[in-house]
Design a protein around this motif. Structure first.
Motif, mmCIF file in Angstrom:
data_model
loop_
_atom_site.group_PDB
_atom_site.id
_atom_site.type_symbol
_atom_site.label_atom_id
_atom_site.label_comp_id
_atom_site.label_asym_id
_atom_site.label_seq_id
_atom_site.Cartn_x
_atom_site.Cartn_y
_atom_site.Cartn_z
ATOM 1 N N ASN A 1 0.868 -1.180 0.000
ATOM 2 C CA ASN A 1 0.000 0.000 0.000
ATOM 3 C C ASN A 1 0.905 1.231 0.000
ATOM 4 O O ASN A 1 1.451 1.600 1.036
ATOM 5 N N LYS B 1 0.017 4.184 -0.414
ATOM 6 C CA LYS B 1 -0.719 5.357 0.118
ATOM 7 C C LYS B 1 -0.471 6.556 -0.794
ATOM 8 O O LYS B 1 -0.287 6.404 -1.995
ATOM 9 N N HIS C 1 -9.827 1.104 4.207
ATOM 10 C CA HIS C 1 -8.588 1.286 4.970
ATOM 11 C C HIS C 1 -8.883 2.216 6.148
ATOM 12 O O HIS C 1 -9.679 3.155 6.038
ATOM 13 N N GLU D 1 -6.163 -5.146 10.010
ATOM 14 C CA GLU D 1 -5.120 -4.173 10.321
ATOM 15 C C GLU D 1 -5.468 -3.445 11.621
ATOM 16 O O GLU D 1 -6.249 -2.494 11.612
ATOM 17 N N ILE E 1 -0.646 0.340 12.708
ATOM 18 C CA ILE E 1 -0.404 0.883 11.366
ATOM 19 C C ILE E 1 0.522 2.090 11.444
ATOM 20 O O ILE E 1 0.195 3.095 12.086
ATOM 21 N N GLY E 2 1.667 1.960 10.803
ATOM 22 C CA GLY E 2 2.622 3.063 10.724
ATOM 23 C C GLY E 2 3.253 3.414 12.061
ATOM 24 O O GLY E 2 3.902 4.452 12.192
ATOM 25 N N GLY F 1 0.005 -3.964 9.499
ATOM 26 C CA GLY F 1 0.366 -3.192 10.683
ATOM 27 C C GLY F 1 1.829 -3.405 10.970
ATOM 28 O O GLY F 1 2.204 -4.370 11.643
ATOM 29 N N SER F 2 2.648 -2.515 10.395
ATOM 30 C CA SER F 2 4.097 -2.554 10.610
ATOM 31 C C SER F 2 4.725 -3.903 10.245
ATOM 32 O O SER F 2 5.650 -4.371 10.909
ATOM 33 N N GLY G 1 2.394 -1.217 4.386
ATOM 34 C CA GLY G 1 2.480 0.211 4.083
ATOM 35 C C GLY G 1 3.929 0.651 3.954
ATOM 36 O O GLY G 1 4.567 0.469 2.918
ATOM 37 N N GLY G 2 4.460 1.215 5.034
ATOM 38 C CA GLY G 2 5.793 1.811 5.027
ATOM 39 C C GLY G 2 6.870 0.948 4.376
ATOM 40 O O GLY G 2 7.636 1.427 3.528
HETATM 41 C C1 PEP Z 1 -1.190 0.046 5.826
HETATM 42 O O1 PEP Z 1 -1.099 1.162 5.369
HETATM 43 O O2 PEP Z 1 -2.126 -0.663 5.445
HETATM 44 C C2 PEP Z 1 -0.193 -0.409 6.782
HETATM 45 C C3 PEP Z 1 -0.366 -1.568 7.360
HETATM 46 O O3 PEP Z 1 0.865 0.430 7.021
HETATM 47 P P1 PEP Z 1 2.242 0.049 7.796
HETATM 48 O O4 PEP Z 1 2.732 -1.231 7.181
HETATM 49 O O5 PEP Z 1 3.151 1.196 7.514
HETATM 50 O O6 PEP Z 1 1.908 -0.112 9.228
#
Ligand code: PEP
Length: 253
Positions: A9, A11, A97, A169, A174-175, A214-215, A236-237
């Protein structure tokens, strides 16, 4: 065997030049996928067709939108509809999301409509759910997530729901760099599958891929993906770093 998925993702990150660079790096060492594995890049709207052409011919690699509107067409300036995405050949779309739930006020009824628009257009939704920290601390996370699933998905037939993807998630992960433990992830994924089984039967529930988000990073992906009810991750990241994301993809097997 359920489909295993590593989904990125991006974003609202990366200008085109940066996206090109990341794509070049990904393609330079993209792992070959097994028949039951997929990599999905959920990327900003302007890059969808470009990314599709870059991934053309790479087995199991797909491009997803990060959202779509709940109507098919009309006076909704700035919005993008499911039929528009389908007309570009997009076959996956992230819905619900937690950032959209928080910043755009998206709730269960609206998301149920978005699910319908995607499915009517032949797009597979990746439905996101997950609890905030306060709910987790109160120990009500399973019921909270079950309510999200009931509210947005239970109008679907068994045949249709068997073809979607769910991403659990936890918002507090998350993040934040704070990942759910494997025990927390497995417990929730099993609970989601049980919620599906109660409504649709075990056979249907066992077909639905449930991703953890989630991370997720290279350092924890193997451990998470080894949980019996975790079928991959929504990342995400770490998906903005080619080396990290490729390691996460490799963790699927
Ligand atoms: C996300 O944006 O769906 C996510 C899980 O972000 P991150 O991996 O950065 O926590």
């Amino acid at each position: 065997m359920r489909t295993q998925i590593a989904a990125a993702n991006w974003k609202m990150n990366l200008v085109k030049e940066e996206a090109e660079q990341l794509m070049d790096q990904l393609l330079a060492s993209a792992p070959t996928l097994q028949n039951n594995q997929e990599v999905i890049l959920a990327i900003p709207f302007p890059y969808l067709t470009w990314a599709q052409s870059r991934l053309d011919g790479l087995k199991g690699y797909r491009v997803a939108a990060q959202n779509c509107h709940h109507k098919n067409a009309g006076a909704y300036t700035g919005e993008v509809s499911a039929p528009m995405l389908a007309s570009l050949g997009i076959r996956d779309c992230v819905l619900g999301h937690s950032e959209r739930r928080e910043y755009q006020g998206e709730g269960e009824a609206l998301l149920a409509e978005k699910m319908d628009r995607c499915l009517e257009a032949g797009i597979r939704p990746i439905f996101c759910c997950g609890e905030p920290l306060s709910v987790r601390e109160a120990g009500n996370q399973n019921e909270f997530v079950a309510a999200q699933i009931r509210g947005s998905l239970f109008h679907l037939s068994a045949e249709v729901i068997a073809g979607i993807v769910i991403a659990y998630e936890p918002i507090w992960a998350i993040g934040t760099g704070k990942t759910a433990t494997t025990a927390q992830a497995q417990e929730m994924h099993a609970s989601i599958r049980q919620v599906l089984a109660q409504q649709y039967g075990q056979a249907v529930a066992s077909q639905v891929p449930i991703l953890y988000g989630g991370s997720v990073k290279a350092a924890n992906a193997v451990e998470l993906f080894t949980c019996p009810d975790v079928d991959g991750g929504l990342v995400g990241g770490a998906s903005l770093n080619a080396t990290e994301f490729i390691s996460i993809v490799s963790a699927l097997s």
